[in-house]
Scaffold this motif. Sequence first.
Motif, short mmCIF file in Angstrom:
data_model
loop_
_atom_site.label_atom_id
_atom_site.label_comp_id
_atom_site.label_asym_id
_atom_site.label_seq_id
_atom_site.Cartn_x
_atom_site.Cartn_y
_atom_site.Cartn_z
N GLY A 55 -2.13 -5.46 -3.21
CA GLY A 55 -1.18 -6.29 -2.50
C GLY A 55 0.27 -6.07 -2.89
O GLY A 55 1.08 -7.00 -2.81
N LEU A 56 0.60 -4.84 -3.34
CA LEU A 56 1.98 -4.51 -3.69
C LEU A 56 2.43 -3.29 -2.90
O LEU A 56 1.61 -2.42 -2.59
CB LEU A 56 2.10 -4.18 -5.19
CG LEU A 56 2.02 -5.33 -6.18
CD1 LEU A 56 1.94 -4.78 -7.60
CD2 LEU A 56 3.23 -6.25 -6.05
N ASN A 57 3.73 -3.20 -2.60
CA ASN A 57 4.21 -1.98 -1.98
C ASN A 57 4.32 -0.87 -3.03
O ASN A 57 4.31 -1.13 -4.24
CB ASN A 57 5.53 -2.20 -1.24
CG ASN A 57 6.67 -2.60 -2.18
OD1 ASN A 57 6.93 -1.95 -3.19
ND2 ASN A 57 7.36 -3.67 -1.82
N ARG A 58 4.40 0.36 -2.55
CA ARG A 58 4.39 1.52 -3.46
C ARG A 58 5.51 1.45 -4.50
O ARG A 58 5.30 1.72 -5.68
CB ARG A 58 4.53 2.81 -2.66
CG ARG A 58 3.30 3.26 -1.92
CD ARG A 58 3.64 4.42 -0.99
NE ARG A 58 4.34 5.49 -1.67
CZ ARG A 58 3.81 6.67 -1.96
NH1 ARG A 58 2.57 6.93 -1.62
NH2 ARG A 58 4.52 7.59 -2.57
N ALA A 59 6.70 1.08 -4.05
CA ALA A 59 7.84 1.10 -4.96
C ALA A 59 7.69 0.09 -6.09
O ALA A 59 7.93 0.39 -7.27
CB ALA A 59 9.13 0.82 -4.17
N LYS A 60 7.26 -1.12 -5.73
CA LYS A 60 7.11 -2.16 -6.75
C LYS A 60 5.97 -1.81 -7.71
O LYS A 60 6.07 -2.02 -8.92
CB LYS A 60 6.87 -3.52 -6.11
CG LYS A 60 6.81 -4.67 -7.10
CD LYS A 60 6.78 -6.02 -6.42
CE LYS A 60 8.13 -6.39 -5.85
NZ LYS A 60 8.17 -7.78 -5.34
N LEU A 61 4.87 -1.28 -7.17
CA LEU A 61 3.76 -0.87 -8.03
C LEU A 61 4.21 0.24 -8.98
O LEU A 61 3.91 0.20 -10.18
CB LEU A 61 2.58 -0.39 -7.18
CG LEU A 61 1.40 0.20 -7.95
CD1 LEU A 61 0.79 -0.82 -8.89
CD2 LEU A 61 0.34 0.73 -6.99
N THR A 62 4.93 1.23 -8.46
CA THR A 62 5.36 2.36 -9.28
C THR A 62 6.28 1.90 -10.41
O THR A 62 6.08 2.25 -11.58
CB THR A 62 6.08 3.40 -8.41
OG1 THR A 62 5.18 3.88 -7.41
CG2 THR A 62 6.55 4.57 -9.25
N ARG A 63 7.29 1.10 -10.07
CA ARG A 63 8.24 0.63 -11.10
C ARG A 63 7.56 -0.30 -12.09
O ARG A 63 7.72 -0.16 -13.31
CB ARG A 63 9.41 -0.11 -10.44
CG ARG A 63 10.37 0.77 -9.67
CD ARG A 63 11.66 0.01 -9.37
NE ARG A 63 11.39 -1.24 -8.66
CZ ARG A 63 11.35 -1.36 -7.33
NH1 ARG A 63 11.54 -0.30 -6.58
NH2 ARG A 63 11.12 -2.53 -6.77
N GLY A 64 6.79 -1.25 -11.56
CA GLY A 64 6.16 -2.22 -12.44
C GLY A 64 5.13 -1.59 -13.35
O GLY A 64 5.02 -1.96 -14.53
#
Length: 255
Positions: free
Chosen positions: A177-186
Motif C-alpha cells: 500500500g505504498l507508492n514506489r518512491a515512498k517505499l524506496t526512500r523509506g
Amino acid sequence: MDEAGLQKDRVTVSPEMSAFVGAGVVDPAALPADGVILCFTLGKDAPAHVTVTTGVVPSGEQAVLVLAVERGACLRVFDYAPDADLACHLPSELRLIVAAIRDCVLPEPWCNTHRSAKCIELLSTTFQRIVEDDLVPLAGAGQLSARDSQRIVAAKRMIDERWGEKMTLDSISRACGLNRAKLTRGFRDMFACTVADALTDRRLGAARQLLIATDLPVSSIGYRCGYLNNASFTRAFSRQFGTTPSSLRAPRLAA
C-alpha cells in the motif's frame, strides 16, 4: 479478569535471568534492582520491535516477552551491557525466536527447558546485533508516519518470508500500500539498503544453504532462488560471496 490484572508467565532461566511471557504485566518486585530489561513486541499494533531499558518495563509497552537480566551477568558473560535506553525494529531472525518462546506448546518440564534455551539464544543474538550496530532504530523512519513505517516493515517481512516468489518493486509496493518512491526512500532509511539488495541477500543466502546442505544441481538451486539462467546466478553469487557456487560446493564433494 482483564489483561491489566494478569501476570505474565515467569520462566527462570538462571538465578540472574528471568523471562516473562504472554499477555499481562510484569511484577516489578520480580525485576533485578540493577538489571537490563528487554521488551519484545511482534507488531500487532505497531512495527515489531525491541525496547531496551535499565531497571523498569516501559509503561504502556505491549510486550509479548520481557527478558530481565542482572547487569553484572551481562558484563561477565558478554563483556557488554547497554548503558542507554534504545528501541529498534525487530528483524525476522529475532521475531522467529520470540514467537518460538511465546508459542511453545510442549508440556512441562520440556516447555520450560525449551523456553530457557531460546531465551539465552535471543539475548545473545540481540546483544550481538546491537554491538555490531545491525539493528535499525525506530527513529530511523525519519519523517514517515507510523502507518507508513508499519507498511515498510511489512515489505521487509514480505521479502524475508516470500523471497522464493517472483517479486518486483512494483508488486511489493502494491502489496504494502505504498507508492514506489515512498517505499524506496523509506526502506533505505529504515534498513540501510535497497529493496533489491534485501531481496538479493535473502535469495543468495538461501542458495548458499542449499549448496551446502543438499545435492541439488547448481542450476536447479539458482532457478529455485529466482535466477532464470545459471550464468546470472553465478555472477550474482560470486559478487556476494567471492566464490562461484561450484567452488563453494567442491570441498564438500571432494570429502
